[in-house]
Motif scaffolding. Structure first.
Motif, short mmCIF file in Angstrom:
data_model
loop_
_atom_site.label_atom_id
_atom_site.label_comp_id
_atom_site.label_asym_id
_atom_site.label_seq_id
_atom_site.Cartn_x
_atom_site.Cartn_y
_atom_site.Cartn_z
N GLU A 45 0.85 -1.19 0.00
CA GLU A 45 0.00 0.00 0.00
C GLU A 45 0.88 1.24 0.00
O GLU A 45 1.85 1.34 0.77
CB GLU A 45 -0.90 -0.02 1.24
CG GLU A 45 -2.04 0.96 1.20
CD GLU A 45 -3.02 0.71 2.34
OE1 GLU A 45 -4.13 1.28 2.30
OE2 GLU A 45 -2.68 -0.06 3.28
N THR A 46 0.56 2.19 -0.86
CA THR A 46 1.40 3.38 -1.03
C THR A 46 0.67 4.63 -0.53
O THR A 46 -0.44 4.94 -0.99
CB THR A 46 1.75 3.58 -2.52
OG1 THR A 46 2.39 2.40 -3.00
CG2 THR A 46 2.67 4.78 -2.70
N PRO A 47 1.27 5.38 0.42
CA PRO A 47 0.65 6.64 0.87
C PRO A 47 0.82 7.73 -0.19
O PRO A 47 1.89 7.85 -0.80
CB PRO A 47 1.43 6.99 2.14
CG PRO A 47 2.76 6.34 1.95
CD PRO A 47 2.51 5.09 1.15
N VAL A 48 -0.23 8.51 -0.42
CA VAL A 48 -0.17 9.57 -1.43
C VAL A 48 -0.30 10.95 -0.77
O VAL A 48 0.45 11.88 -1.10
CB VAL A 48 -1.27 9.37 -2.49
CG1 VAL A 48 -1.20 10.47 -3.55
CG2 VAL A 48 -1.14 7.99 -3.14
N PHE A 49 -1.25 11.10 0.16
CA PHE A 49 -1.42 12.36 0.89
C PHE A 49 -1.51 12.05 2.38
O PHE A 49 -2.04 11.00 2.79
CB PHE A 49 -2.69 13.09 0.45
CG PHE A 49 -2.55 13.86 -0.83
CD1 PHE A 49 -2.10 15.18 -0.82
CD2 PHE A 49 -2.87 13.27 -2.04
CE1 PHE A 49 -1.98 15.89 -2.00
CE2 PHE A 49 -2.75 13.98 -3.22
CZ PHE A 49 -2.30 15.29 -3.21
N LEU A 50 -1.01 13.00 3.19
CA LEU A 50 -1.13 12.94 4.65
C LEU A 50 -1.88 14.18 5.12
O LEU A 50 -1.52 15.31 4.74
CB LEU A 50 0.25 12.89 5.31
CG LEU A 50 1.17 11.73 4.90
CD1 LEU A 50 2.54 11.90 5.55
CD2 LEU A 50 0.56 10.39 5.29
N LEU A 51 -2.92 13.99 5.92
CA LEU A 51 -3.69 15.10 6.50
C LEU A 51 -3.57 15.01 8.02
O LEU A 51 -3.72 13.91 8.59
CB LEU A 51 -5.16 15.03 6.10
CG LEU A 51 -5.56 15.48 4.68
CD1 LEU A 51 -4.93 14.61 3.61
CD2 LEU A 51 -7.08 15.48 4.55
N THR A 52 -3.33 16.13 8.67
CA THR A 52 -3.20 16.10 10.14
C THR A 52 -4.00 17.24 10.76
O THR A 52 -4.25 18.28 10.13
CB THR A 52 -1.73 16.23 10.57
OG1 THR A 52 -1.27 17.56 10.27
CG2 THR A 52 -0.86 15.20 9.88
N ASN A 53 -4.37 17.03 12.01
CA ASN A 53 -4.89 18.11 12.85
C ASN A 53 -4.65 17.75 14.30
O ASN A 53 -4.46 16.57 14.63
CB ASN A 53 -6.37 18.40 12.57
CG ASN A 53 -7.29 17.32 13.09
OD1 ASN A 53 -7.51 17.20 14.30
ND2 ASN A 53 -7.83 16.51 12.16
N GLY A 54 -4.65 18.76 15.15
CA GLY A 54 -4.34 18.51 16.55
C GLY A 54 -5.57 18.23 17.39
O GLY A 54 -5.71 17.16 17.97
N LYS A 55 -6.49 19.17 17.50
CA LYS A 55 -7.61 19.05 18.42
C LYS A 55 -8.94 18.77 17.74
O LYS A 55 -9.88 18.34 18.41
CB LYS A 55 -7.73 20.36 19.23
CG LYS A 55 -6.52 20.67 20.08
CD LYS A 55 -6.32 19.61 21.15
CE LYS A 55 -5.14 19.96 22.06
NZ LYS A 55 -4.93 18.93 23.10
N ARG A 56 -9.06 19.02 16.46
CA ARG A 56 -10.37 18.91 15.80
C ARG A 56 -10.75 17.45 15.55
O ARG A 56 -11.94 17.12 15.51
CB ARG A 56 -10.37 19.68 14.48
CG ARG A 56 -10.01 21.15 14.62
CD ARG A 56 -11.08 21.89 15.43
NE ARG A 56 -12.36 21.85 14.77
CZ ARG A 56 -12.74 22.71 13.82
NH1 ARG A 56 -11.91 23.68 13.43
NH2 ARG A 56 -13.93 22.64 13.29
#
Length: 515
Positions: A45-56
């Motif tokens: 499996e290949t990662p294409v995008f990474l999305l992050t957030n802290g508290k939401r």
């Protein structure tokens, strides 16, 4: 503040978000608590995008309400858009039922819709699932539209590929059913249809891989292709077994050309299977062995017709009795003709035997066959003459009829293959027919003109045993005759002798031996 990161897979670099764990500090955000994000991905499996957030965190809207999942203190929510799935990881989730990181996944093929909303610094990505419900993912605004575009394109591509693969797999199911029923032609047709059905999903997968350097879709098509290849191999092996069985049956029925054709078909199927990838053939060594066996048996078949002709030829040469020899020569004639006619008109002969040598030997066999028939007829005629002299008319008639049968068989061959012998054989047969008529008249007590037995057939001294060529259980197989020669079992045809009429004034007596 959230982030959107496009992974550079062409360089092969791994982002820390995929490899690190632990909490962040005063000026840095944390990761996950238990395992790094990359550990939740499959090997291919290949990662294409990474999305992050802290508290939401992430919001899950269902028919029965909305659920909010947020990361624990010092940790983050990391969303990985791969070439196969949407992987949502909530670090040290606050969910009551979870102790540690929480993982949610959505297959790209199950994504029904994607929408992105961006503000000055933050954005959110809404993903609707085909099963119902919407996931809202919070992240940074920069790059979110690109991530949404990828997710839309990837889900549509996956849906298209899986829909076309559904048709392929239906054909595979049909092929499996045909194989189980022994219907290998239909199985091969269905398997080929399945294999050809891979063209469109293969194009779509290659196009997607070329654009995003993401190989999961190609791997999925490869997986189905291996199943197609395995089914093709199974169907062809079944056909090879059937062709081989058909060849053996044709061989038993002396259908040599059909047998060779069937063995050729079997070998072709086996050689085709050996061109398949090793993963498609469970026991490649067994296929090699079967291919070698078919080639070996085909070579034996190619020699069999000539071998049979030579054996009949040898049996005829070794036979002591002329009638037995004639029967063997008849078998040899038929066998040589069969060898000569095989692959008639073909550019290349598949069976052993030089045509010129076969024709030469065929002429010799015809001559020997006619000669043996004539010798057998002469033997029976001489025996018949002797039985007439012994007044055993029934046995004499049987001998003359046996001689006539031999002449008929000889004439049948001569008319077709030995024209120079027909006139002579016809005259001799007519003489035998005359003997049958005269002997029948003698048996029935009719008047028959006296005929004197030629002097050279008489021997005034000695008693001879005579073995009849045909004799039933009622007739004497041995008689004693004073003053007459017994018929010579190896004697030649006497062209001038006539049926002897025996009267009571003739010297000599006939005695029936004691049994």
């Amino acid at each position: 503040m959230g982030q959107v990161i496009e992974v550079d897979n062409q360089r092969g670099e791994t982002h820390p978000l995929l490899t690190e764990t632990g909490t962040g500090g005063l000026f840095s955000a944390g990761y996950l608590r238990d395992r790094p994000a990359g550990a939740y991905l499959e090997d291919d499996e290949t990662p294409v995008f990474l999305l992050t957030n802290g508290k939401r965190g992430v919001e899950i809207d269902r028919e029965d309400g909305t659920e909010q999942l947020t990361a624990g203190s010092g940790y983050r929510t990391i969303v990985v858009l791969t070439d196969r799935r949407l992987v949502i990881l909530v670090g040290d989730s606050d969910a009551v039922s979870v102790d540690g990181d929480q993982c949610l996944t959505v297959r790209l093929v199950d994504v029904d819709g994607v929408a992105a909303e961006t503000g000055r610094r933050e954005g959110r990505l809404s993903v609707t699932r085909t099963s119902g419900g919407t996931l809202t993912l919070h992240a940074g605004a920069d790059g979110l539209d690109a991530a949404a575009a990828y997710l839309t394109a990837a889900s549509q591509a996956w849906i298209h590929v899986e829909n076309t693969l559904d048709d392929v797999q239906r054909s595979l199911v049909a092929a499996t059913g045909h194989c189980d029923a022994g219907e290998y032609d239909a199985a091969l047709e269905a398997a080929q249809e399945a294999y050809h059905g891979l063209n469109e999903p293969r194009r779509a997968a290659n196009r997607f891989d070329g654009e995003w350097t993401a190989s999961a879709m190609v791997a999925r098509v490869d997986q189905v292709q291996r199943r197609c290849a395995s089914m093709l191999a199974e169907a062809r092996l079944g056909r090879a077994r059937r062709f081989s069985d058909d060849a053996e049956a044709h061989w038993r029925d002396d259908e040599f050309e059909a047998a060779h054709d069937a063995f050729d078909d079997a070998r072709e199927e086996l050689e085709t299977v050996l061109t398949y990838d090793s993963a498609a053939v469970s026991d490649r060594d067994a296929v090699h062995e079967e291919r070698d066996r078919v080639e070996r048996v085909t070579a034996e078949l190619a020699a069999a017709p000539l071998r049979r002709a030579v054996e009949a030829d040898r049996d005829a040469t070794d036979a002591d009795d002329p009638a037995d020899a004639a029967d063997h020569w008849d078998d040899a004639l038929e066998a040589y003709c069969t060898v000569l006619e095989l692959d008639w008109g073909a550019d290349e002969r598949r069976f052993e035997g030089d045509p010129d040598q076969l024709r030469e030997r065929l002429g010799e066999v015809v001559e020997r066959l006619v000669s043996a028939r004539r010798t057998a007829a002469s033997k029976a005629k001489r025996a018949g003459d002797w039985y007439v002299g012994a007044e055993q008319y029934e046995v004499a008639i049987e001998e003359f009829e046996a001689a006539r049968d031999q002449y008929d068989l000889a004439l049948a061959v001569a008319r077709e293959r030995y024209a120079g012998a027909t006139d002579h054989l016809t005259v001799e047969r007519e003489a035998i027919e005359s003997r049958v008529e005269r002997t029948t008249a003698l048996r029935d007590g009719e008047e028959v003109g006296p005929v004197t037995t030629p002097d050279e057939d008489a021997d005034t001294e000695g008693v001879f045993d005579v073995e009849a060529t045909i004799c039933d259980g009622e007739a004497d197989t041995t008689v004693s005759v004073d003053g007459e020669d017994a018929p010579d079992s190896e004697g030649q045809t006497d062209e001038t002798s006539e049926v002897a009429a025996i009267d009571s004034s003739q010297n000599g007596s006939v005695e029936r031996p004691d049994r």
